[in-house]
Structures are given as structure tokens and as C-alpha cells.
Design a protein around this motif. Sequence first.
Motif, mmCIF file in Angstrom:
data_model
loop_
_atom_site.group_PDB
_atom_site.id
_atom_site.type_symbol
_atom_site.label_atom_id
_atom_site.label_comp_id
_atom_site.label_asym_id
_atom_site.label_seq_id
_atom_site.Cartn_x
_atom_site.Cartn_y
_atom_site.Cartn_z
ATOM 1 N N GLY A 48 -0.634 -28.660 107.137
ATOM 2 C CA GLY A 48 0.261 -27.996 106.194
ATOM 3 C C GLY A 48 0.556 -26.590 106.661
ATOM 4 O O GLY A 48 1.696 -26.128 106.631
ATOM 5 N N SER A 49 -0.486 -25.894 107.115
ATOM 6 C CA SER A 49 -0.320 -24.536 107.633
ATOM 7 C C SER A 49 -1.522 -24.167 108.477
ATOM 8 O O SER A 49 -2.619 -24.713 108.310
ATOM 9 N N VAL A 50 -1.319 -23.247 109.399
ATOM 10 C CA VAL A 50 -2.388 -22.665 110.213
ATOM 11 C C VAL A 50 -2.119 -21.172 110.249
ATOM 12 O O VAL A 50 -1.122 -20.721 110.834
ATOM 13 N N ALA A 51 -2.983 -20.380 109.606
ATOM 14 C CA ALA A 51 -2.696 -18.947 109.507
ATOM 15 C C ALA A 51 -3.987 -18.158 109.391
ATOM 16 O O ALA A 51 -4.997 -18.641 108.876
ATOM 17 N N ARG A 52 -3.942 -16.926 109.860
ATOM 18 C CA ARG A 52 -5.064 -16.008 109.755
ATOM 19 C C ARG A 52 -5.141 -15.422 108.344
ATOM 20 O O ARG A 52 -4.134 -15.053 107.749
ATOM 21 N N ASP A 53 -6.374 -15.341 107.829
ATOM 22 C CA ASP A 53 -6.652 -14.634 106.590
ATOM 23 C C ASP A 53 -7.796 -13.672 106.898
ATOM 24 O O ASP A 53 -8.972 -14.010 106.753
ATOM 25 N N GLY A 54 -7.442 -12.471 107.401
ATOM 26 C CA GLY A 54 -8.452 -11.527 107.839
ATOM 27 C C GLY A 54 -9.166 -12.040 109.083
ATOM 28 O O GLY A 54 -8.538 -12.304 110.111
#
Length: 381
Positions: A48-54
Motif C-alpha cells: 500500500g505504501s513504503v515511507a519513512r516515519d522518523g
Amino acid sequence: MNMWKLAGSAAALALIAANPVLADVTPEEVWQSWQDVMTSSGSTVTTGSVARDGDTLVVTDLKAGFDGTEGKGETAIAEVRLRDMGDGTVEVTMAEEASFTSASPGVDGGKPFGATGTMKMPGLVGTVSGSADDMAYAFDMPSVDLAVTPTEDGKPAGKIGVQLSGANSSYHLSGPATAKLLDGSFGATSAAVSLEGTDGETSFSGMLNAADLTGTIKSNSTGMEEAEFSNALAKGFALDMGWSLGALNYDFDFTDAKGPSKLVGGSQGGAFQLGVDASRLLLTGNGKAVEATFSSAELPFPEVKLSYAESGFNLTMPLSKGEDAQDFALLYKIVDLQVSDEIWGLFDPTGVLPHDPATLVIDAGGQAKLKSDLLASPEGI
């Protein structure tokens, strides 16, 4: 080979693994390695998504699936979190539940079959260390709850449940994506298995409990994209896996048109090993202090009992054709075998023979020259 592709996808998603390596690894490198493993086994990966969170790489709606002439399947997990720990290692946590499905066409005109299921792993925490092409994983799993529903012709055909307690694993994954080398181990303090289902007019249910499980696995994934197992072996695929357990007990019930039957028993431990590569197949196993009691409406007496102190087998055989003769071996032994007096009465009604424990050992070996690969399809022989 669709079932081993599904297993490969599920294993990569759970990604349980090994001893630390002195180097740095990032969340992005771990994620790329997982994708490489899944795609090299023939799976298609979507998210669905691949993203950095900190400091954390968050992957949502992760799915790994395959779809081919041999069938289709998919493994899915809602979220995976890969956290940079700042010391060259990555912490792995996941959604507590993963799901999977598989479906295959009928064999030789039989009904289509498959399975659906879930795997819950609350509290799972892992650590990845190493480098981009040489990663090690160590996971602790306080509990694992696997629930599987086999299907036949699109309809549920039973239930299988597996619960593990005190589980842990360590795996070392290295090499290029198309030839990953895996070296790992697994352990659990206890396992409980439950089964129920029907097959025509026969219904069955039962349970099995085991303590002190351990397992090891070594493999070379070269050739996993091949549909024909013999072709994968020819390219270099290899597998060596084994397991052992402590005390075991089981209780199964069967019912058919002729009436009910029951099997109860246990042992004080056992082990099994499977090894296969292009040159040979190895199967070994053993058990100790085994006891079993069988009762059935069809028996002329209430029940039959069997026990033995020790058993073992070893089968080693060549798989590939060659001009030279190759070694093969077969060992089977059973020590201090005892059966109930009801069985003795069938062939010794007057009690003339001694009813002492019996020991049987078959130990054979030799050489054979193969004219074709034993695991090749009929069309390829």
C-alpha cells in the motif's frame, strides 16, 4: 511447485533469522533484501505504501503472491516496521496477524484443493544485523497461533491449528538474490496441534502435544524460479533440514460407516532429517520409548497395544543419472518391540511361542547406476 513458492513468501514475510555480523545495515536495505528473496522465488510483491516515519521505515498492506498453471496463492500482512536502532542494526516489528491463501487445480481429474489461514504472532520482535548482502536475523516469538482451513472444490474440508510457546529463531541470509544461502535454527518450549476434517464418509479429529522442539535449516535458493523440481536441483537448489522433539503425546478419533476408531499414544522423543540436492536424497529419523493403543469397532477384541524402546531409519539414494555407479543405503531398526496378547493370539493361539520383546535390524547398501534423473517428469525421462 506452487506450495514451496507460498512457503517461501510466508517465510520471507515472517523473516525469522540469525547470529549478528559486524557491519551496518539500514531499514531500506532490509526491505530490499526481503523483496529480492520473494521475487526470486517467483512471487509478485505489492504494497500500500513504503515511507519513512522518523527512524522507522513503515511498509503497509504488504502482499506476496504467485499465479500460474500450478495454482495461485498469496500471503499478506497489514504492516511491517523497520526501525534504525542507531548502532548498525534494525529492529523489526509486525502486525500481530498475517493471512494466506492457496488454490491448486485438481490432479489427474481430481477436485481443486487449497487452503486459507492466519498466523498470529503477538509480541514478535526481531533484530537484523550485518550488511546489505550478508544479513542476520534473530527473533523472539512469545507465542505463535496458526489456524488453517483446507479446502476441496472451493469448500472448507477441515481445520488445522498449531500453537507454539516460547519460540525463537535465528537465520543468516547471504549471497545474491537469485542464489540466497540460508543457515538457521528454530526452537520452542512446546507445541500443540489440533486437527479435524472429513473425507467422504470418514470424519476425524485429534490433538498432538510436544515439548522441547528444535530445528535447523540450510539451503541454497538457486533455481527456485523453476516449475520443475528436477530443474531447480540441476541449477543448484539444495536443502538440508532437521528437527527434534522431547516428550510427545497424541489422541485421534475416526468415524466411518463401520463405526468409531481411536488411536492414543506417545513417545519420549524423536528426530527427523531431510537432505536433498542434485546428487542425492537423504531421509533419517528415530524415536524412543514409543507406545500406541488402537481400538476399533472392526477389531475382534477391544484394543491393540504396541510399544518399542527405540526405532530408526536411514535412506540414502542417488538422484542424478551418471556413467558411474553411485552409493545407496537403507537402514531400518526397531528395538524391543512388544505387542498385546490379542495380536499374539492370532498366530499363536496356544501360547507355544515366547512373547519376549523382539528386535529387528535391516541394514542394506550397495551401488546403482542411474540411466535417468529420478525426479524428472515423465516427459523429461
